[in-house]
Write a protein that holds these residues in place. Structure first.
Motif, PDB file in Angstrom:
ATOM      1  N   GLY A 130       0.641  -1.209   0.078  1.00 23.34           N
ATOM      2  CA  GLY A 130      -0.035  -0.196  -0.108  1.00 23.34           C
ATOM      3  C   GLY A 130       0.823   1.408   0.078  1.00 23.34           C
ATOM      4  O   GLY A 130       2.101   1.138  -0.232  1.00 23.34           O
ATOM      5  N   ASN A 131       0.284   2.370   0.303  1.00 22.55           N
ATOM      6  CA  ASN A 131       0.978   3.634   0.269  1.00 22.55           C
ATOM      7  C   ASN A 131       1.793   3.832   1.458  1.00 22.55           C
ATOM      8  O   ASN A 131       1.592   3.057   2.366  1.00 22.55           O
ATOM      9  N   VAL A 136       3.666   3.133   7.108  1.00 21.50           N
ATOM     10  CA  VAL A 136       3.946   3.443   8.427  1.00 21.50           C
ATOM     11  C   VAL A 136       3.228   3.435   9.469  1.00 21.50           C
ATOM     12  O   VAL A 136       3.506   3.307  10.703  1.00 21.50           O
ATOM     13  N   ASN A 137       1.817   3.891   9.253  1.00 16.11           N
ATOM     14  CA  ASN A 137       0.890   3.539  10.249  1.00 16.11           C
ATOM     15  C   ASN A 137       0.697   2.464  10.866  1.00 16.11           C
ATOM     16  O   ASN A 137       0.601   2.176  12.112  1.00 16.11           O
ATOM     17  N   ALA A 138       0.717   1.355   9.908  1.00 18.38           N
ATOM     18  CA  ALA A 138       0.502  -0.142  10.471  1.00 18.38           C
ATOM     19  C   ALA A 138       1.841  -0.517  11.056  1.00 18.38           C
ATOM     20  O   ALA A 138       1.562  -1.093  12.338  1.00 18.38           O
ATOM     21  N   ALA A 139       3.077  -0.058  10.721  1.00 18.64           N
ATOM     22  CA  ALA A 139       4.082  -0.351  11.416  1.00 18.64           C
ATOM     23  C   ALA A 139       4.291   0.244  12.905  1.00 18.64           C
ATOM     24  O   ALA A 139       4.594  -0.041  13.809  1.00 18.64           O
ATOM     25  N   GLY A 162      12.643   2.219   2.949  1.00 20.27           N
ATOM     26  CA  GLY A 162      13.317   3.483   3.144  1.00 20.27           C
ATOM     27  C   GLY A 162      12.176   4.397   3.414  1.00 20.27           C
ATOM     28  O   GLY A 162      12.442   5.563   4.108  1.00 20.27           O
ATOM     29  N   HIS A 163      11.009   4.611   2.621  1.00 21.51           N
ATOM     30  CA  HIS A 163       9.988   5.326   2.921  1.00 21.51           C
ATOM     31  C   HIS A 163       9.563   5.527   4.344  1.00 21.51           C
ATOM     32  O   HIS A 163       9.366   6.532   4.771  1.00 21.51           O
ATOM     33  N   VAL A 169      11.434   8.002  11.565  1.00 18.92           N
ATOM     34  CA  VAL A 169      12.379   8.553  12.262  1.00 18.92           C
ATOM     35  C   VAL A 169      12.083  10.186  12.338  1.00 18.92           C
ATOM     36  O   VAL A 169      12.257  10.886  13.448  1.00 18.92           O
ATOM     37  N   THR A 170      11.392  10.499  11.204  1.00 15.08           N
ATOM     38  CA  THR A 170      11.104  12.006  11.629  1.00 15.08           C
ATOM     39  C   THR A 170      10.086  12.312  12.460  1.00 15.08           C
ATOM     40  O   THR A 170      10.171  13.319  13.394  1.00 15.08           O
ATOM     41  N   ALA A 171       9.138  11.348  12.545  1.00 12.07           N
ATOM     42  CA  ALA A 171       8.059  11.579  13.555  1.00 12.07           C
ATOM     43  C   ALA A 171       8.776  11.612  15.070  1.00 12.07           C
ATOM     44  O   ALA A 171       8.231  12.362  15.930  1.00 12.07           O
ATOM     45  N   VAL A 172       9.521  10.638  15.216  1.00 16.23           N
ATOM     46  CA  VAL A 172      10.140  10.208  16.354  1.00 16.23           C
ATOM     47  C   VAL A 172      10.920  11.610  16.853  1.00 16.23           C
ATOM     48  O   VAL A 172      10.968  12.165  18.139  1.00 16.23           O
TER      49      VAL A 172
END
Length: 264
Positions: A130-131, A136-139, A162-163, A169-172
């Motif tokens: 998926g997008n 990233v939300n699922a992870a 990578g995406h 990392v940006t969110a953290v």
């Protein structure tokens, strides 16, 4: 009898347990459990969890989860977490494709679906397809489930995608260092943190609620180890003694050995 009480009673009866038997298994009195099942008392999160533990696979976990969403979400007061958890438990991911969810929202969702095997299977599947927002939300939700195995699966996604890694990392960094998103994004793929920022990330190594954040902290500290090599090394050694997720142990070990964790 309210909806949740009816679900609890039906699950107990189907498992062949009397009120006395359930009282013995949960540690609550027979009268207290009876009042919950008839709706005279409100079921608490602890009661719901005790039913799950007592009934195991005899319990219709998904029905119970959906009946208890409002109760379990009360502590987090996050309506977004409740709505997304409802979608996830029904095999839908639409809300996970709109915006990157916050740390608090992910924790709320994980608390609601983290013990539902079907939901975890869906999240695992979505973390790999998926997008980028869905992935990233699922992870991110998986990383907040209090399971070393599930945490390691989430970290594997961060390491290989990578995406997803850059978004996570940006969110953290934005949350831990109180940085604007664009500024945090600049540090997500480079070094240059100051000593104070390194100290804040060092503390994040002990974030027991987020295996993904611990991984991001370890990787970022490795990249910025020259800012305070002694402090970073000491923190990584301390984290190695308490880390439970296998993939994080490997990452910390590599960082201590001077090996880029992303090249494992």
């Amino acid at each position: 009898m309210n909806h949740l009480g009816a679900i609890l009673r039906e699950a107990r009866v189907k498992a062949g347990l009397s009120l006395a038997g359930m009282a013995k298994r949960t540690g609550y009195s027979r009268s207290y459990i009876g009042n919950i099942e008839t709706g005279e008392r409100q079921a608490t999160p602890d009661v719901i969890r005790k039913y799950e533990e007592a009934l195991g696979e005899d319990l219709n976990r998904r029905s119970l989860l959906m009946g208890s969403l409002g109760i379990l979400a009360a502590d987090s007061a996050d309506d977004t977490a409740t709505a997304i958890a409802h979608e996830v438990s029904n095999g839908r991911y639409g809300l996970l494709t709109e915006l990157q969810t916050s740390h608090a929202t992910d924790r709320g969702i994980a608390a609601l679906v983290g013990r539902d095997a079907a939901s975890l299977a869906s999240l695992t599947k979505w973390s790999g397809r998926g997008n980028p927002l869905l992935r990233v939300n699922a992870a991110g939700i998986l990383a907040k489930v209090p399971s070393p195995v599930v945490g390691s699966e989430a970290v594997t996604v961060l390491r290989n995608d990578g995406h997803v890694r850059e978004l996570y990392v940006t969110a953290v960094l934005s949350r831990v260092l109180a940085l604007p998103w664009n500024e945090a994004a600049g540090f997500a793929t480079a070094d240059g943190l100051n000593e104070q920022q390194v100290g804040k990330l060092t503390n994040e190594l002990g974030n027991q609620y987020d295996a993904g954040a611990r991984w991001c902290a370890a990787v970022t500290l490795y990249r910025n180890r020259s800012a305070n090599h002694e402090a970073v090394t000491g923190s990584l050694l301390a984290a190695l003694r308490t880390e439970t997720a296998t993939e994080n142990v490997r990452t910390i070990g590599a960082a201590l050995a001077g090996v880029d964790p992303l090249k494992l």
